[in-house]
Design an enzyme around this catalytic site. Structure first.
Site, mmCIF file in Angstrom:
data_model
loop_
_atom_site.group_PDB
_atom_site.id
_atom_site.type_symbol
_atom_site.label_atom_id
_atom_site.label_comp_id
_atom_site.label_asym_id
_atom_site.label_seq_id
_atom_site.Cartn_x
_atom_site.Cartn_y
_atom_site.Cartn_z
ATOM 1 N N ARG A 102 0.821 -1.221 0.000
ATOM 2 C CA ARG A 102 0.000 0.000 0.000
ATOM 3 C C ARG A 102 0.849 1.263 0.000
ATOM 4 N NH1 ARG A 102 -3.487 -0.680 4.625
ATOM 5 N NH2 ARG A 102 -2.109 0.723 5.737
ATOM 6 N N TYR B 263 -12.891 22.614 -10.672
ATOM 7 C CA TYR B 263 -13.463 21.339 -11.150
ATOM 8 C C TYR B 263 -14.649 20.961 -10.239
ATOM 9 C CZ TYR B 263 -13.161 16.212 -12.028
ATOM 10 O OH TYR B 263 -13.409 14.898 -12.323
ATOM 11 N N ASP C 62 -4.406 22.928 -8.691
ATOM 12 C CA ASP C 62 -4.689 21.810 -9.589
ATOM 13 C C ASP C 62 -3.986 22.109 -10.917
ATOM 14 O OD1 ASP C 62 -5.808 20.085 -11.516
ATOM 15 O OD2 ASP C 62 -7.653 19.867 -10.357
ATOM 16 N N LYS D 169 -5.559 12.251 -17.168
ATOM 17 C CA LYS D 169 -5.696 13.067 -18.372
ATOM 18 C C LYS D 169 -4.454 12.874 -19.254
ATOM 19 C CE LYS D 169 -9.444 14.033 -16.319
ATOM 20 N NZ LYS D 169 -9.668 15.092 -15.358
HETATM 21 C C1 PLP Z 1 -10.448 15.050 -14.137
HETATM 22 C C2 PLP Z 1 -9.990 16.122 -13.230
HETATM 23 C C3 PLP Z 1 -9.782 15.887 -11.870
HETATM 24 C C4 PLP Z 1 -10.114 14.558 -11.212
HETATM 25 O O1 PLP Z 1 -9.330 13.544 -11.669
HETATM 26 P P1 PLP Z 1 -9.742 11.981 -11.580
HETATM 27 O O2 PLP Z 1 -8.477 11.318 -11.906
HETATM 28 O O3 PLP Z 1 -10.842 11.788 -12.571
HETATM 29 O O4 PLP Z 1 -10.205 11.750 -10.175
HETATM 30 C C5 PLP Z 1 -9.289 16.907 -11.101
HETATM 31 N N1 PLP Z 1 -9.030 18.114 -11.621
HETATM 32 C C6 PLP Z 1 -9.234 18.391 -12.922
HETATM 33 C C7 PLP Z 1 -8.925 19.744 -13.432
HETATM 34 C C8 PLP Z 1 -9.720 17.413 -13.763
HETATM 35 O O5 PLP Z 1 -9.952 17.692 -15.046
#
Ligand code: PLP
Length: 387
Positions: free
Chosen positions: A54, A107, A179, A204
């Protein structure tokens, strides 16, 4: 070394893996200790290798090192999803009775997290206008612990003045979280901009193929222990198979991003010239709020942006447009090789900003298809709106 070169060299260590180029998938729950001495060293915190699956394996550790180097960070932690990275970052630095500042264009699931889960534990959130400058200081309370930025903002793409907001926040002792998913580790230098905790959804562009979920936290040494403790105490670990795919995605990130950016700007510029389009919200275009800040703080763009039509669209026309697109598919997430489109209305999840448009809005993710084919698909789609 420049970032393109780093992407192809970091984490490549054939001497430790029988000549194999890539770090293999180390699947592990149990990690064996070779002696009582080793077990006791682990209890005393003297053992540097992971004592349990983990907490990671060579597969995740190599990926973490790669991500830390690329971001100009000291440390990185990989986790189960982008949202779990955000949860760990926030819960690491706030407690019951605290207050946080979150950008209004965040987001949407982060807003849901703050307004529901964090609220249940007595943490209060204030959403602020992404274009705010020095006025930020007036929102900071004695119990404010953190500021959470996301630049450019989700769907509406406002570029924030990160260095200014970070300076004000630091003057009040706040932790600055950002972010960085849109920028990836390549298009900005979060720690030069004043960010303390950089957060990514590796789901992404880092993964890049729409087949993994992963989050990343990067930071300087000063914030690492707190983050690592909360990560280890809560357990949102990511599988070694997923780490392997993320490392593989990183190898081509620079090459893919260049193409996403090039095609994205071609399509954005084309949309700007269309008679039915009111505006295009792409950070590299002057119409985008904060465009000058983007030019100052970022080194490029990607394939994600929005555009707004002059008029609302009857539902059956919208369906005629979207249901018959051949290459732009409807789906959430982005950053894969494929093109995506999603219609949106940001008003239900914005509380401190006015959306100034009446027309139908769309977010596009421009993929790696031939850009002429994408333009044809969009042109036919827009024509179906008018019939
Ligand atoms: C998709 C996204 C997230 C969340 O990511 P996951 O891997 O789907 O949990 C957070 N911030 C932004 C800007 C995103 O586009």
């Amino acid at each position: 070394m420049r970032k393109e070169t780093l992407l192809t060299t970091i984490g490549v260590d054939p001497n430790s893996h029988e000549g194999i180029v890539n770090t293999p998938v180390y699947r592990a729950s149990t990690v064996l200790f070779s002696s009582l001495d080793e077990l006791e060293r682990m209890h005393r915190g003297e053992n540097t290798t992971s004592p349990y699956g983990r907490f990671g394996t060579r597969t995740s550790e190599d990926l973490e090192r790669s991500l830390a180097v690329l971001e100009g960070a000291d440390r990185a932690i990989v986790l189960a999803s982008g949202l779990s990275a955000i949860l760990v970052a926030l819960t690491a630095f706030v407690s019951t009775g605290d207050h946080i500042l979150v950008v209004d264009s965040v987001y949407q699931p982060v807003r849901i997290l703050c307004d529901n889960e964090l609220k249940r534990f007595g943490v209060e959130t204030t959403y602020f206008n992404p274009m705010l400058g020095a006025e930020l200081a007036s929102l900071i309370r004695p119990n404010t612990k953190a500021i959470y930025l996301e630049s450019p903002g989700s769907l509406t793409f406002q570029v924030q003045d990160i260095p200014l907001l970070a300076t004000i926040a630091h003057n009040h002792g706040l932790v600055v979280m950002h972010d960085s998913t849109w920028a990836t580790p390549l298009l900005a230098k979060p720690f030069d901009l004043g960010i303390d905790i950089s957060i990514h959804s590796a789901t992404k562009y880092i993964g890049g193929h729409s087949d993994i979920l992963m989050g990343v936290l990067t930071c300087k040494e000063a914030h690492y222990k707190r983050l690592l403790t909360t990560f280890r105490n809560t357990g949102p670990c990511v599988s070694p198979d997923t780490c392997y795919l993320a490392q593989r995605g990183l190898r081509t990130l620079a090459t893919r991003l260049k193409q996403h950016d090039k095609s994205g700007r071609t399509i954005a510029t084309w949309l700007k010239g269309r008679p039915e389009v009111e505006t295009v919200l792409h950070p590299a275009l002057p119409e985008c709020p904060g465009h000058e800040l983007w030019k100052r703080d970022f080194t490029g763009a990607n394939g994600l942006f929005s555009f707004v039509l002059k008029h609302p669209v009857p539902r059956e026309r919208l369906a005629a447009m979207l249901d018959n697109l051949q290459l732009f598919h409807m789906g959430y997430s982005w950053g894969g090789f494929e093109s995506l489109i999603i219609p949106f209305d940001p008003r239900p999840f914005r509380t401190s900003t006015e959306w100034p448009y009446q027309g139908q809005a769309f977010r596009l993710h421009v993929g790696l298809e031939n850009v002429e084919d994408l333009l044809t698909d969009l042109q036919l789609g827009l024509e179906r709106l008018a019939v």
